[in-house]
Design a protein around this motif. Structure first.
Motif, PDB file in Angstrom:
ATOM      1  N   SER A 110       0.819  -1.214   0.000  1.00 18.40           N
ATOM      2  CA  SER A 110       0.000   0.000   0.000  1.00 18.40           C
ATOM      3  C   SER A 110       0.852   1.263   0.000  1.00 18.40           C
ATOM      4  O   SER A 110       0.452   2.288  -0.550  1.00 18.40           O
ATOM      5  CB  SER A 110      -0.917   0.010   1.233  1.00 18.40           C
ATOM      6  N   ASN A 111       2.033   1.169   0.605  1.00 17.99           N
ATOM      7  CA  ASN A 111       2.859   2.362   0.810  1.00 17.99           C
ATOM      8  C   ASN A 111       3.922   2.596  -0.255  1.00 17.99           C
ATOM      9  O   ASN A 111       4.348   3.732  -0.467  1.00 17.99           O
ATOM     10  CB  ASN A 111       3.567   2.277   2.167  1.00 17.99           C
ATOM     11  N   GLU A 116      10.403   2.673  -5.340  1.00 17.83           N
ATOM     12  CA  GLU A 116      10.755   1.723  -4.280  1.00 17.83           C
ATOM     13  C   GLU A 116      10.440   0.291  -4.709  1.00 17.83           C
ATOM     14  O   GLU A 116      11.210  -0.633  -4.428  1.00 17.83           O
ATOM     15  CB  GLU A 116       9.992   2.084  -3.007  1.00 17.83           C
ATOM     16  N   ALA A 117       9.318   0.098  -5.389  1.00 21.07           N
ATOM     17  CA  ALA A 117       8.970  -1.234  -5.880  1.00 21.07           C
ATOM     18  C   ALA A 117       9.977  -1.700  -6.928  1.00 21.07           C
ATOM     19  O   ALA A 117      10.377  -2.876  -6.951  1.00 21.07           O
ATOM     20  CB  ALA A 117       7.561  -1.220  -6.466  1.00 21.07           C
ATOM     21  N   GLU A 118      10.408  -0.788  -7.775  1.00 18.98           N
ATOM     22  CA  GLU A 118      11.391  -1.121  -8.800  1.00 18.98           C
ATOM     23  C   GLU A 118      12.715  -1.511  -8.159  1.00 18.98           C
ATOM     24  O   GLU A 118      13.409  -2.429  -8.629  1.00 18.98           O
ATOM     25  CB  GLU A 118      11.594   0.072  -9.731  1.00 18.98           C
ATOM     26  N   SER A 119      13.070  -0.835  -7.089  1.00 16.72           N
ATOM     27  CA  SER A 119      14.304  -1.149  -6.373  1.00 16.72           C
ATOM     28  C   SER A 119      14.239  -2.554  -5.769  1.00 16.72           C
ATOM     29  O   SER A 119      15.235  -3.292  -5.760  1.00 16.72           O
ATOM     30  CB  SER A 119      14.540  -0.119  -5.270  1.00 16.72           C
ATOM     31  N   ARG A 150      10.731  -1.933   6.041  1.00 14.30           N
ATOM     32  CA  ARG A 150      11.000  -0.494   6.106  1.00 14.30           C
ATOM     33  C   ARG A 150       9.892   0.287   5.401  1.00 14.30           C
ATOM     34  O   ARG A 150       9.525   1.395   5.818  1.00 14.30           O
ATOM     35  CB  ARG A 150      12.350  -0.181   5.455  1.00 14.30           C
ATOM     36  N   LEU A 151       9.333  -0.288   4.340  1.00 15.89           N
ATOM     37  CA  LEU A 151       8.288   0.381   3.579  1.00 15.89           C
ATOM     38  C   LEU A 151       6.983   0.525   4.361  1.00 15.89           C
ATOM     39  O   LEU A 151       6.100   1.285   3.965  1.00 15.89           O
ATOM     40  CB  LEU A 151       8.017  -0.377   2.271  1.00 15.89           C
TER      41      LEU A 151
END
Length: 226
Positions: A110-111, A116-119, A150-151
């Motif tokens: 959700s966050n 960040e998802a690509e990382s 962390r996310l």
């Protein structure tokens, strides 16, 4: 209540009540023991105990300070305790981790931003199953799951999950996993979780994380009864 426990409770009350905050210096030992109506010996033992659990920081020749009280400090002892347990106890710890991390993974979906998802996907892609070593896998596992929690944006949750699966525990698990295809399967499961996060599919991400950790539990159970 033991005298040392009473001293610990009184110092804690000073912190909880706001009289002492993160980074504050405690009054000198004599002054503090007189104020709280306790002996200097019991005060000294209380300070030692609170230093061990990272609530206080004793700086020789300078004084005693309240630490930052950040979650990663206060929950640091969990990793130490976890490392001492045998495989039977690890099954219980993994069950707790499964409950916490499945929810954390759903929250991360959700966050997470697109970047960040690509990382996270890039982290999975960086591991070559044909040449990867146990140490490489442990390092990857720490980075992958650490980034997910962390996310969530919840420091206490992140510290709890990290503590329940320390580097030592991960190494023990990976060194024991000998079945064919374990590395490829794990990376495939990581990829699936990362893709669900990239799609912002919280339910799928949570389900995949539950299945992923349950797979490790299943191996541990089999190893314990072998």
């Amino acid at each position: 209540m033991a005298v040392t426990d009473e001293a610990i409770e009184k110092i804690k009350a000073m912190i909880v009540g706001g009289e002492l905050g993160p980074g504050d210096r405690l009054p000198p030992e004599k002054e503090l023991s007189e104020r709280l109506g306790l002996s200097r010996n019991s005060m000294r033992e209380a300070v030692k105990a609170l230093e061990v659990i990272r609530v206080l920081d004793v700086r020789r020749g300078d004084g005693t300070y309240v630490t930052s009280l950040e979650p990663h400090l206060l929950l640091e002892a969990i990793s130490f305790v976890v490392d001492l347990h045998d495989d039977d106890s690890l099954l219980e710890l993994f069950a707790v981790r499964r409950m916490l991390e499945s929810q954390a993974t759903g929250l991360a979906a959700s966050n997470a931003s697109a970047q960040e998802a690509e990382s996270l996907l890039a982290e999975v892609a960086s591991v070559d199953p044909d040449v990867v070593t146990i140490d490489d896998l442990v390092a990857h596992d720490i980075r992958f799951h650490g980034e997910i929690v962390r996310l969530t944006g919840n420091g206490y949750l992140a510290s709890l999950v990290d503590g329940l699966s320390s580097q030592t525990v991960r190494a023990r698990v990976w060194r024991g996993v000998t079945e064919q295809g374990a590395v490829e399967r794990t990376l495939s499961e990581h990829r699936g979780i990362a893709e669900a996060i990239a799609q912002r599919d919280s339910a799928l991400a949570s389900s995949l994380a539950t299945a992923h950790i349950a797979g490790v539990e299943r191996w541990l159970r089999q190893a314990a009864t072998a």
